[in-house]
Design a protein around this motif. Structure first.
Motif, short mmCIF file in Angstrom:
data_model
loop_
_atom_site.label_atom_id
_atom_site.label_comp_id
_atom_site.label_asym_id
_atom_site.label_seq_id
_atom_site.Cartn_x
_atom_site.Cartn_y
_atom_site.Cartn_z
N ASP A 178 50.88 33.90 -4.41
CA ASP A 178 49.61 33.96 -4.56
C ASP A 178 49.54 34.81 -5.76
N ILE A 179 48.57 34.37 -6.89
CA ILE A 179 48.39 35.41 -8.03
C ILE A 179 47.09 35.96 -7.97
N GLN A 180 47.04 37.09 -8.00
CA GLN A 180 45.48 38.15 -8.12
C GLN A 180 45.79 39.04 -9.19
N SER A 181 44.88 39.08 -10.06
CA SER A 181 44.94 40.07 -11.17
C SER A 181 46.45 40.23 -11.71
N GLY A 182 47.00 39.17 -11.93
CA GLY A 182 48.15 38.91 -12.72
C GLY A 182 49.47 39.48 -11.60
N ARG A 183 49.28 39.84 -10.47
CA ARG A 183 50.40 40.39 -9.52
C ARG A 183 50.48 38.93 -8.56
N ALA A 184 51.68 39.29 -7.88
CA ALA A 184 52.10 38.31 -6.60
C ALA A 184 51.58 39.09 -5.58
N VAL A 185 50.61 38.47 -4.63
CA VAL A 185 50.28 39.14 -3.60
C VAL A 185 50.05 38.21 -2.41
N ARG A 186 49.89 38.84 -1.23
CA ARG A 186 49.61 38.08 -0.02
C ARG A 186 48.21 38.62 0.61
N LEU A 187 47.46 37.66 1.07
CA LEU A 187 46.14 38.09 1.53
C LEU A 187 46.32 38.04 3.12
N TYR A 188 45.40 38.65 3.74
CA TYR A 188 45.42 38.76 5.22
C TYR A 188 44.02 37.89 5.52
N GLU A 189 43.98 36.73 6.19
CA GLU A 189 43.16 35.69 6.69
C GLU A 189 42.46 35.45 5.38
N GLY A 190 42.96 35.70 3.94
CA GLY A 190 42.31 34.98 2.81
C GLY A 190 41.40 35.97 2.41
#
Length: 244
Positions: A18-30
């Motif tokens: 998952d890519i957010q602000s150019g970084r690889a992240v994971r979200l909690y419940e989206g």
């Protein structure tokens, strides 16, 4: 390159970046404001899973999904340098956006909100590029489909959409229980069974897998695979998963 077909006995596990602000992240419940950063570089994350034997990577542009921007340059670099096919989703709401990602090197595009709001788009893309290049992702609370980065309910159920998707020639459906994605709570067996009954093509669970018991559940329910994220990043599920 074409992703390998999984067997019924051993579901295919597809690492997610998952890519957010150019970084690889994971979200909690989206929730885009509840992120955990695992790699500063999405390319590094993709290379990590590829080095462990991943035959397909699932990339999500979270900024495009939520209307906060886009990460197409990052996706293009991953597709060019990885050496493993990638599928890409997030914010693909028209044909131009889908085709830009295919031209950027994506093996296939993942259509979410647009499959609900503009069903003709799925048929158009399949007609133009073939069924192997198009996947639909239905993200839901229960069986009600959520749209716009999971922020809105649609009033439409999975069962309302699957007949038309099959008629359009769709081969692969991703289903995500958004109440469990990124939570490590595991899969809801009854919900998985209901979705399996609604879709006769290839079914991929798009989140919620926490451990080997969930992988075994997929095999028992005849579900071909899953997209895996937090579980393999945090080690509750070994990757690659030993044979069941």
């Amino acid at each position: 390159m074409t992703p390998a077909s999984p067997s019924r006995s051993q579901p295919q596990l597809i690492p997610c970046v998952d890519i957010q602000s150019g970084r690889a992240v994971r979200l909690y419940e989206g929730d885009p404001d509840r992120e955990t950063v695992y790699f500063d570089s999405p390319l590094e994350a993709a290379q990590h899973w590829a080095s462990l034997g991943a035959g397909l990577l699932h990339l999500v542009d979270l900024d495009a999904a939520t209307g906060r921007g886009e990460n197409r340059a990052v996706i293009r670099r991953i597709a060019a340098e990885l050496g493993v096919p990638v599928e890409v989703g997030g914010g693909i709401r028209d044909r131009a956006a889908a085709e830009a990602l295919l031209e950027a090197g994506a093996e296939r595009v993942v259509i979410g909100t647009a499959a609900v709001k503009n069903p003709a788009l799925v048929r158009e893309l399949i007609a133009a590029h073939g069924p192997g290049r198009v996947v639909v992702s239905l993200d839901a609370r229960g069986l009600e489909v959520a749209t716009h980065g999971w922020a809105e309910g649609s009033g439409v159920t999975v069962g309302d959409l699957t007949p038309a998707l099959a008629d359009a020639g769709l081969q692969t459906l991703i289903f995500t229980d958004v109440t469990r994605d990124g939570t490590l709570r595991g899969l809801d067996r009854e919900l998985m069974r209901r979705v399996r009954g609604l879709w006769s093509g290839t079914l991929i669970v798009g989140g919620g897998v926490a451990d080997r018991e969930d992988v075994r559940l997929l095999a028992e329910e005849g579900i071909e695979g899953a997209i895996v994220g937090r579980a393999i990043y945090e080690g509750t599920l070994p990757y690659p998963v030993p044979e069941l």
